[in-house]
Motif scaffolding. Sequence first.
Motif, PDB file in Angstrom:
ATOM      1  N   VAL A 212       0.955  -0.013  -7.358  1.00 12.34           N
ATOM      2  CA  VAL A 212       0.503  -0.441  -6.040  1.00 12.34           C
ATOM      3  C   VAL A 212       0.487   0.802  -5.162  1.00 12.34           C
ATOM      4  N   LEU A 213      -0.702   1.179  -4.727  1.00 13.87           N
ATOM      5  CA  LEU A 213      -0.848   2.308  -3.822  1.00 13.87           C
ATOM      6  C   LEU A 213      -0.947   1.770  -2.408  1.00 13.87           C
ATOM      7  N   HIS A 214      -0.717   2.616  -1.431  1.00 18.10           N
ATOM      8  CA  HIS A 214      -0.788   2.191  -0.036  1.00 18.10           C
ATOM      9  C   HIS A 214      -1.683   3.121   0.756  1.00 18.10           C
ATOM     10  N   TYR A 215      -2.592   2.511   1.527  1.00  8.93           N
ATOM     11  CA  TYR A 215      -3.309   3.266   2.538  1.00  8.93           C
ATOM     12  C   TYR A 215      -2.420   3.213   3.769  1.00  8.93           C
ATOM     13  N   GLU A 216      -2.068   4.365   4.304  1.00 13.67           N
ATOM     14  CA  GLU A 216      -1.190   4.388   5.471  1.00 13.67           C
ATOM     15  C   GLU A 216      -1.778   5.292   6.542  1.00 13.67           C
ATOM     16  N   GLN A 217      -1.842   4.772   7.740  1.00  9.65           N
ATOM     17  CA  GLN A 217      -2.323   5.514   8.900  1.00  9.65           C
ATOM     18  C   GLN A 217      -1.591   4.982  10.123  1.00  9.65           C
ATOM     19  N   GLY A 218      -0.748   5.783  10.726  1.00  4.52           N
ATOM     20  CA  GLY A 218       0.030   5.332  11.878  1.00  4.52           C
ATOM     21  C   GLY A 218       0.904   4.155  11.491  1.00  4.52           C
ATOM     22  N   ASP A 219       0.772   3.053  12.217  1.00  2.66           N
ATOM     23  CA  ASP A 219       1.543   1.839  11.941  1.00  2.66           C
ATOM     24  C   ASP A 219       0.878   0.946  10.890  1.00  2.66           C
ATOM     25  N   THR A 220      -0.291   1.342  10.424  1.00  4.31           N
ATOM     26  CA  THR A 220      -1.032   0.534   9.464  1.00  4.31           C
ATOM     27  C   THR A 220      -0.653   0.917   8.040  1.00  4.31           C
ATOM     28  N   SER A 221      -0.322  -0.088   7.239  1.00  2.20           N
ATOM     29  CA  SER A 221      -0.048   0.111   5.824  1.00  2.20           C
ATOM     30  C   SER A 221      -0.713  -1.025   5.057  1.00  2.20           C
ATOM     31  N   ILE A 222      -1.667  -0.670   4.202  1.00  2.00           N
ATOM     32  CA  ILE A 222      -2.405  -1.672   3.432  1.00  2.00           C
ATOM     33  C   ILE A 222      -2.143  -1.424   1.955  1.00  2.00           C
ATOM     34  N   PRO A 223      -1.498  -2.401   1.266  1.00  2.00           N
ATOM     35  CA  PRO A 223      -1.235  -2.213  -0.164  1.00  2.00           C
ATOM     36  C   PRO A 223      -2.500  -2.423  -0.988  1.00  2.00           C
ATOM     37  N   ILE A 224      -2.653  -1.586  -2.019  1.00  2.00           N
ATOM     38  CA  ILE A 224      -3.778  -1.693  -2.946  1.00  2.00           C
ATOM     39  C   ILE A 224      -3.186  -1.882  -4.334  1.00  2.00           C
ATOM     40  N   ASN A 225      -3.320  -3.086  -4.885  1.00  2.00           N
ATOM     41  CA  ASN A 225      -2.822  -3.364  -6.233  1.00  2.00           C
ATOM     42  C   ASN A 225      -3.902  -2.951  -7.223  1.00  2.00           C
ATOM     43  N   VAL A 226      -3.709  -1.804  -7.832  1.00  2.11           N
ATOM     44  CA  VAL A 226      -4.715  -1.217  -8.717  1.00  2.11           C
ATOM     45  C   VAL A 226      -5.053  -2.147  -9.880  1.00  2.11           C
ATOM     46  N   SER A 227      -4.088  -2.901 -10.375  1.00  2.00           N
ATOM     47  CA  SER A 227      -4.343  -3.770 -11.534  1.00  2.00           C
ATOM     48  C   SER A 227      -5.278  -4.932 -11.200  1.00  2.00           C
ATOM     49  N   GLU A 228      -5.493  -5.225  -9.932  1.00  2.00           N
ATOM     50  CA  GLU A 228      -6.388  -6.310  -9.534  1.00  2.00           C
ATOM     51  C   GLU A 228      -7.831  -5.849  -9.342  1.00  2.00           C
ATOM     52  N   ILE A 229      -8.080  -4.543  -9.454  1.00  2.00           N
ATOM     53  CA  ILE A 229      -9.419  -4.009  -9.230  1.00  2.00           C
ATOM     54  C   ILE A 229     -10.142  -3.919 -10.569  1.00  2.00           C
ATOM     55  N   PRO A 230     -11.275  -4.621 -10.712  1.00  2.00           N
ATOM     56  CA  PRO A 230     -12.026  -4.541 -11.960  1.00  2.00           C
ATOM     57  C   PRO A 230     -12.551  -3.117 -12.187  1.00  2.00           C
ATOM     58  N   VAL A 231     -12.321  -2.589 -13.368  1.00  2.00           N
ATOM     59  CA  VAL A 231     -12.811  -1.263 -13.734  1.00  2.00           C
ATOM     60  C   VAL A 231     -13.922  -1.470 -14.749  1.00  2.00           C
ATOM     61  N   ARG A 232     -15.119  -1.082 -14.370  1.00  2.00           N
ATOM     62  CA  ARG A 232     -16.274  -1.283 -15.238  1.00  2.00           C
ATOM     63  C   ARG A 232     -16.664   0.011 -15.939  1.00  2.00           C
ATOM     64  N   ARG A 233     -15.650   0.759 -16.286  1.00  2.00           N
ATOM     65  CA  ARG A 233     -15.850   2.001 -17.031  1.00  2.00           C
ATOM     66  C   ARG A 233     -14.540   2.309 -17.731  1.00  2.00           C
ATOM     67  N   PHE A 234     -14.553   2.349 -19.043  1.00  2.00           N
ATOM     68  CA  PHE A 234     -13.314   2.412 -19.817  1.00  2.00           C
ATOM     69  C   PHE A 234     -12.568   3.735 -19.723  1.00  2.00           C
ATOM     70  N   ASP A 235     -13.230   4.840 -19.400  1.00  2.00           N
ATOM     71  CA  ASP A 235     -12.578   6.144 -19.434  1.00  2.00           C
ATOM     72  C   ASP A 235     -12.059   6.610 -18.075  1.00  2.00           C
ATOM     73  N   VAL A 236     -11.872   5.693 -17.144  1.00  2.00           N
ATOM     74  CA  VAL A 236     -11.453   6.046 -15.785  1.00  2.00           C
ATOM     75  C   VAL A 236      -9.973   5.751 -15.596  1.00  2.00           C
ATOM     76  N   ASN A 237      -9.278   6.683 -14.978  1.00  2.00           N
ATOM     77  CA  ASN A 237      -7.901   6.452 -14.560  1.00  2.00           C
ATOM     78  C   ASN A 237      -7.968   5.829 -13.170  1.00  2.00           C
ATOM     79  N   ALA A 238      -7.895   4.510 -13.109  1.00  2.00           N
ATOM     80  CA  ALA A 238      -8.090   3.784 -11.847  1.00  2.00           C
ATOM     81  C   ALA A 238      -7.100   4.221 -10.774  1.00  2.00           C
TER      82      ALA A 238
END
Length: 194
Positions: free
Chosen positions: A32-58
Amino acid sequence: MRQNSVLLVALLLLALGAGCTSTPENVTPAPVLHYEQGDTSIPINVSEIPVRRFDVNATEVIGIVLADQRAGILLEGGWKIASIRAGFEEEDPNREHIDVEFRNDELSLSFFIEVDERERQTGRGRCSATIWMGHPWTSEPFPEEEDYYQTGDPHRDQLYVLDHHNERLVMVYNETTIFYLYPSYGDVTKWMGD
């Protein structure tokens, strides 16, 4: 005796199989990565993002794109990372890159930011809205079948994404910068002249 042997073998197989279904304790949790800017923090769950290319490190690709100002603007505007997929350069079909798709389901629009995983940098951005070569101030017909369209100004390095039904500005951007983004919409004449 033969029935007992078969029963004993079946029980042994069940007992051994039960151990195979347990979850190993060394499983790495989904990043889970986080976009953080000031008081804003938005979690990004990488495992929930469809990857339509097998050789990519998401995880690496998302880390690269989160450093781009456009990603922050989109995420803070309520857009979500919808997919990671292969992209191809229009001028050079041999140049392949990665497209990270940001999606706004409310608007039914996508915005793509190119990522060069080898160079660890982002590239051009583009919106999924249909490109219309006319201008809102001319009598040329609008693309009726689309909810949104985009047009450009030959004197500025900017594209304008417009809501066809409300004739409101949704986004102003170029290949490297988002200048304006919905939700507050805006006055079209501010960006396109009177």
